[in-house]
Design a protein around this motif. Structure first.
Motif, short mmCIF file in Angstrom:
data_model
loop_
_atom_site.label_atom_id
_atom_site.label_comp_id
_atom_site.label_asym_id
_atom_site.label_seq_id
_atom_site.Cartn_x
_atom_site.Cartn_y
_atom_site.Cartn_z
N HIS A 1 -3.12 -9.27 -1.68
CA HIS A 1 -3.64 -7.99 -1.30
C HIS A 1 -4.73 -8.03 -0.20
CE1 HIS A 1 -3.92 -3.73 -1.45
NE2 HIS A 1 -5.31 -3.57 -1.54
N HIS B 1 -3.87 -3.99 2.28
CA HIS B 1 -5.08 -3.55 1.89
C HIS B 1 -5.91 -2.81 2.99
CE1 HIS B 1 -9.10 -2.72 -0.14
NE2 HIS B 1 -9.59 -3.92 0.72
N ASN C 1 -6.67 -3.25 -5.24
CA ASN C 1 -7.74 -3.06 -6.03
C ASN C 1 -7.45 -1.29 -6.52
OD1 ASN C 1 -7.68 -2.28 -2.79
ND2 ASN C 1 -9.02 -0.61 -3.42
N HIS C 2 -6.40 -0.61 -5.99
CA HIS C 2 -6.07 0.43 -6.80
C HIS C 2 -5.29 0.34 -8.13
CE1 HIS C 2 -8.28 3.31 -4.32
NE2 HIS C 2 -7.96 2.48 -3.16
N ASP D 1 0.68 -1.29 -0.14
CA ASP D 1 0.09 0.06 0.00
C ASP D 1 0.87 1.25 -0.03
OD1 ASP D 1 -2.91 -0.93 0.50
OD2 ASP D 1 -1.54 -2.22 1.31
N ASP E 1 -1.90 -2.28 -4.28
CA ASP E 1 -1.79 -0.66 -3.88
C ASP E 1 -0.59 -0.30 -4.10
OD1 ASP E 1 -4.59 -1.27 -3.87
OD2 ASP E 1 -4.82 -0.62 -1.86
FE LIG Z 1 -6.60 -1.89 -1.30
#
Ligand SMILES: [Fe+2]
Ligand SMILES: [Fe+2]
Length: 273
Positions: free
Chosen positions: A152, A194, A76-77, A10, A44
């Motif tokens: 993640h 995450h 997810n990003h 992240d 991320d």
């Molecule tokens: Fe995330």
């Protein structure tokens, strides 16, 4: 004999909107001092790689700048979110390809003495059959080695039997598919990112480690504390005899940005109930 892995996660990097990039240089210095044999980024990597080649390419360049052996799985990003969730950026073939073109394969496995280290893409696990087959083959091929998963999203928030469908854990259906790949055994270690909170516990027979983020925390007004809200990284030691140790490296010289105070990153956050 042991194999040392630094898990970072992240970082949310971007050349056009470098809101959190300032935290990368002190992290890089700490990693170069620690000299792990491998660095694993658990997603991320980028601020908005789901829609930006530049963010992903920049993230990969920052990883190369470490001068250390590294691998990564997307968040997810980076590639979007599970199709079951109400996301503005759902996973797609195009998003998987963007990650693969700009950063690395979506997953990996590495054998070290006593262990098989497997990286998987939680974001596209349900939708990406080819990825699932590669992960299943990696699990089948581990033989007597113990297995550590790097991914993640955490496998669950509390228990493997959880049925909650929300933004935080791997969803129940892909979780069941992943666990079924193990047949009568379980993964020994699952290391994830995450949540932007550090947590280290043994549950359902699995050591489950949530690594702290590098970029920011999410304040209590916006996200209930489950683990500990701090920034840093995790040092994993995998021993040939099957033992595993995880050490938290909290970094107080990183700026503790609170995403709730930075709406220019992802828009205003909803306050926690
Ligand atoms: Fe995330
Ligand atoms: Fe994140």
């Amino acid at each position: 004999m042991s194999f040392r892995i630094a898990q970072i996660t992240d970082t949310h990097l971007s050349p056009a909107r470098p809101l959190f990039d300032g935290n990368f240089a002190p992290l890089a210095e700490a990693l170069r001092d620690a000299r792990p044999e491998l660095v694993i980024h658990t997603g991320d990597l980028s601020l908005n790689g789901a829609d930006s080649d530049e963010d992903l390419r920049h993230g990969a360049a920052m990883m190369r700048s470490l001068g250390l052996d590294w691998v990564a799985v997307p968040g997810n990003h980076d590639v979007g979110d599970d199709l079951t969730l109400p996301s503005k950026q759902p996973v797609s073939v195009e998003r998987f390809a963007r990650w693969e073109n700009c950063v690395s394969p979506l997953g990996f496995f590495r054998d070290v003495p006593g262990w098989r280290i497997i990286g998987l893409d939680t974001q596209g696990f349900a939708a990406n059959e080819g990825h699932r087959e590669r992960i299943a083959a990696a699990i089948r091929g581990a033989g007597p080695r113990r297995i550590a998963l790097f991914q993640h999203k955490p496998i669950t928030e509390e228990a493997l039997a959880d049925t909650a469908v929300n933004y935080w854990p791997l969803l129940p259906a892909p979780r069941a598919e992943l666990l079924a790949m193990f047949g009568g055994r379980r993964p020994d270690v699952i290391a994830s990112g995450h949540v932007h909170q550090w947590r280290d516990r043994e549950a359902d027979g699995i050591r489950q480690i949530w690594a702290p983020a590098v970029a920011f925390i999410v304040g209590d007004a916006f996200h209930v504390p489950v683990g500990h809200k701090l920034l840093g990284w995790i040092e994993h030691e995998f021993h040939e005899d099957g033992r595993h140790e995880a050490h938290l490296h909290a970094m107080e010289n990183l700026t503790p940005y609170d995403l709730g105070e930075i709406p220019e990153a992802y828009g205003p956050l909803t306050r926690a109930a």
